[in-house]
Motif scaffolding. Structure first.
Motif, PDB file in Angstrom:
ATOM      1  N   GLY A   1      -8.818   6.116   7.312  1.00 20.62           N
ATOM      2  CA  GLY A   1      -7.577   6.238   6.555  1.00 20.62           C
ATOM      3  C   GLY A   1      -6.516   6.979   7.345  1.00 20.62           C
ATOM      4  O   GLY A   1      -5.337   6.614   7.326  1.00 20.62           O
TER       5      GLY A   1
ATOM      6  N   VAL B   1       0.712   3.264  10.893  1.00 17.88           N
ATOM      7  CA  VAL B   1       1.924   2.964  10.125  1.00 17.88           C
ATOM      8  C   VAL B   1       3.100   3.780  10.644  1.00 17.88           C
ATOM      9  O   VAL B   1       4.207   3.253  10.852  1.00 17.88           O
ATOM     10  CB  VAL B   1       1.699   3.237   8.629  1.00 17.88           C
TER      11      VAL B   1
ATOM     12  N   PHE C   1      -5.509   5.259   2.636  1.00 17.29           N
ATOM     13  CA  PHE C   1      -4.677   4.057   2.621  1.00 17.29           C
ATOM     14  C   PHE C   1      -4.956   3.385   1.297  1.00 17.29           C
ATOM     15  O   PHE C   1      -5.976   2.726   1.119  1.00 17.29           O
ATOM     16  CB  PHE C   1      -5.035   3.152   3.802  1.00 17.29           C
ATOM     17  N   GLN C   2      -4.051   3.610   0.320  1.00 16.83           N
ATOM     18  CA  GLN C   2      -4.220   3.094  -1.028  1.00 16.83           C
ATOM     19  C   GLN C   2      -3.569   1.716  -1.132  1.00 16.83           C
ATOM     20  O   GLN C   2      -2.358   1.573  -1.018  1.00 16.83           O
ATOM     21  CB  GLN C   2      -3.580   4.038  -2.033  1.00 16.83           C
TER      22      GLN C   2
ATOM     23  N   MET D   1      -5.172   4.686  10.064  1.00 16.99           N
ATOM     24  CA  MET D   1      -4.270   3.683   9.512  1.00 16.99           C
ATOM     25  C   MET D   1      -2.908   4.289   9.205  1.00 16.99           C
ATOM     26  O   MET D   1      -1.869   3.660   9.448  1.00 16.99           O
ATOM     27  CB  MET D   1      -4.897   3.054   8.263  1.00 16.99           C
ATOM     28  N   LYS D   2      -2.905   5.507   8.680  1.00 19.27           N
ATOM     29  CA  LYS D   2      -1.621   6.175   8.415  1.00 19.27           C
ATOM     30  C   LYS D   2      -0.862   6.401   9.717  1.00 19.27           C
ATOM     31  O   LYS D   2       0.355   6.180   9.797  1.00 19.27           O
ATOM     32  CB  LYS D   2      -1.867   7.513   7.708  1.00 19.27           C
TER      33      LYS D   2
ATOM     34  N   ASP E   1     -10.380   5.614   3.038  1.00 21.73           N
ATOM     35  CA  ASP E   1     -10.106   7.041   3.233  1.00 21.73           C
ATOM     36  C   ASP E   1     -10.832   7.550   4.477  1.00 21.73           C
ATOM     37  O   ASP E   1     -11.303   6.773   5.322  1.00 21.73           O
ATOM     38  CB  ASP E   1     -10.491   7.846   1.989  1.00 21.73           C
TER      39      ASP E   1
ATOM     40  N   HIS F   1      -9.303   1.274  -1.678  1.00 20.20           N
ATOM     41  CA  HIS F   1      -8.613   2.164  -0.750  1.00 20.20           C
ATOM     42  C   HIS F   1      -9.533   2.442   0.433  1.00 20.20           C
ATOM     43  O   HIS F   1     -10.744   2.228   0.368  1.00 20.20           O
ATOM     44  CB  HIS F   1      -8.210   3.478  -1.425  1.00 20.20           C
TER      45      HIS F   1
ATOM     46  N   SER G   1      -1.466  11.119   4.586  1.00 17.08           N
ATOM     47  CA  SER G   1      -2.321  11.886   5.489  1.00 17.08           C
ATOM     48  C   SER G   1      -2.809  13.137   4.775  1.00 17.08           C
ATOM     49  O   SER G   1      -2.105  13.720   3.949  1.00 17.08           O
ATOM     50  CB  SER G   1      -1.562  12.259   6.772  1.00 17.08           C
TER      51      SER G   1
ATOM     52  N   CYS H   1       0.230   5.050   1.991  1.00 18.81           N
ATOM     53  CA  CYS H   1      -0.706   5.797   2.823  1.00 18.81           C
ATOM     54  C   CYS H   1      -0.297   7.263   2.865  1.00 18.81           C
ATOM     55  O   CYS H   1       0.890   7.599   2.920  1.00 18.81           O
ATOM     56  CB  CYS H   1      -0.775   5.214   4.236  1.00 18.81           C
TER      57      CYS H   1
ATOM     58  N   ALA I   1       0.830  -1.197   0.000  1.00 20.74           N
ATOM     59  CA  ALA I   1       0.000   0.000   0.000  1.00 20.74           C
ATOM     60  C   ALA I   1       0.862   1.243   0.000  1.00 20.74           C
ATOM     61  O   ALA I   1       2.084   1.189   0.160  1.00 20.74           O
ATOM     62  CB  ALA I   1      -0.907   0.012   1.228  1.00 20.74           C
TER      63      ALA I   1
END
Length: 400
Positions: free
Chosen positions: A346, A353, A327-328, A349-350, A342, A340, A319, A317, A315
């Motif tokens: 999203g 990470v 999160f692609q 999730m970013k 968003d 994805h 922000s 990601c 993926a």
């Protein structure tokens, strides 16, 4: 070699720290990490630093194994024949093996006025120099962000959320990696934040002045502060050391990340070009390559054949301010797919990470050898590219 094997790691970013930590698995290996600054730069948070919403510096004590000696200095040349590195301070450090992990930085824009009037932010010091410039500019002043990759998108969103008047000059398509569905989502969020997105070939910046940027179609956009995020470059240390590189200056290696010129030098991260087919510059690439480089050294010390590179992706990601992100998802060959996530999820999730990156490094410091992500099977894309390359001519071979 004597009873102890000396390994020098040049560069203390994501790849270098991962490699250094992992090398401490063996008690008979002495690891020295050479880095020009005394703190770890969490580069994926530099846009937050610019926007005033977060820090991008982590104490090395949080991510570096106790057994690693940190030497704050810069390497000016690698003496491969003498197995030593020359330091900016004037000293030298010898090695039995060297891990080349010098990372990447801002690319020379080669656009008239850009070096004088635009502000790159790929490095900590660059971001620090930009902060007082933004502080001195009124909130209503025009800010132009050049480049629509993750850094450009994140910086534009961060500043717009702080009330800045932001234009994003893409120089092409918005978010080149993104699937068209993900791109629409990002465009919608930027529009909601008030970012003026200028896309297409005509949006290429051809000149920068003190108070404007000129586009390929002749338009001039007012810009009290111009931020340059387009492209990356790598340090020229390999070139200065007479080691073979690709056109960008990344160290040429085989698929075990071993230099094609010297089997005592392995490379990792943004500054590595395995088989002349470098991977996407990102922390998602750097940490697995750091682990792979360490494993290559450890395999040689054990008298074993190092494993070939197997890099899997999942993926990208991005922000979009503090409360939204995307999160692609992509396939294992690093090509975006339709799916994805968003919005607020999203963003969460970013953030997961970003925190997970530091955790991976810290975990490897405390339990070297525990990191496994570099062993995930990669996609078919790289295998096919290697086969095509070999069909065209002789493969890149390691020189012993």
């Amino acid at each position: 070699m004597g009873e102890s094997t000396d390994v020098v790691v040049v560069g203390g970013g994501y790849a270098g720290v991962m490699a250094a930590n992992r090398l401490t698995q063996r008690a008979d290996v002495t690891v020295t990490l050479i880095n020009p600054r005394p703190a770890f730069v969490h580069r994926v948070r530099l846009h937050q630093m610019v926007g005033g919403t977060g820090a991008a510096v982590v104490d090395y004590r949080e991510v570096l194994a106790e057994g690693v000696q940190l030497l704050v200095d810069s390497v000016t040349r690698i003496d491969a024949a003498g197995r030593g590195v020359e330091l900016a301070s004037g000293g030298t450090v010898g090695y039995d093996y060297l891990v080349y992990a010098v990372g990447s930085g801002s690319a020379d824009p080669q656009v008239p006025g850009a070096a004088e009037f635009a502000h790159p932010i790929a490095g900590l010091e660059e971001a620090q120099r930009l902060l007082p410039v933004l502080d001195a500019a009124p909130a209503s002043a025009a800010v132009t962000v050049v480049g629509a990759g993750p850094t450009g998108i994140e910086t534009a969103a961060e500043l717009a959320e702080q009330g800045r008047n932001v234009t994003l000059a893409c120089g092409g398509v918005l978010g080149p990696y993104l699937h068209r569905r993900g791109r629409r989502s990002v465009a919608g969020r930027l529009a909601a934040l008030g970012v003026n997105v200028v896309e297409g070939p005509a949006s290429l910046v051809t000149a920068v002045t003190r108070d404007a940027v000129r586009l390929a179609d002749g338009r001039e956009l007012p810009s009290a502060v111009t931020i340059w995020t387009a492209g990356f470059s790598v340090p020229d240390l390999a070139l200065r050391s007479a080691l073979r590189t690709d056109a960008l200056g990344r160290l040429l290696t085989d698929e075990t990340l071993t230099s094609v010129d010297d089997d005592r030098i392995v490379a990792a991260g943004d500054s590595a070009a395995p088989s002349g087919l470098p991977l996407r510059m990102s922390c998602q690439t750097a940490m697995p390559l750091g682990a792979r480089a360490a494993d290559t050294v450890l395999s040689r010390l054990a008298g074993q054949q190092p494993e070939a590179l197997s890099q899997s992706f999942g993926a990208q990601c991005i922000s979009l301010g503090r409360g939204t992100g995307i999160f692609q998802f992509g396939n294992r060959s690093d090509i975006a797919v339709w799916f994805h996530i968003d919005g607020r999820l999203g963003a969460k999730m970013k953030e997961t990470v970003c925190k997970g990156i530091v955790k991976h490094l810290a975990d490897e410091a405390h339990q070297p050898g525990g990191y496994k992500l570099h062993r995930m099977k990669g996609g078919a894309g790289r295998r096919q590219a290697l086969e095509a390359l070999r069909a065209e001519g002789p493969a890149v071979e390691r020189i012993s």
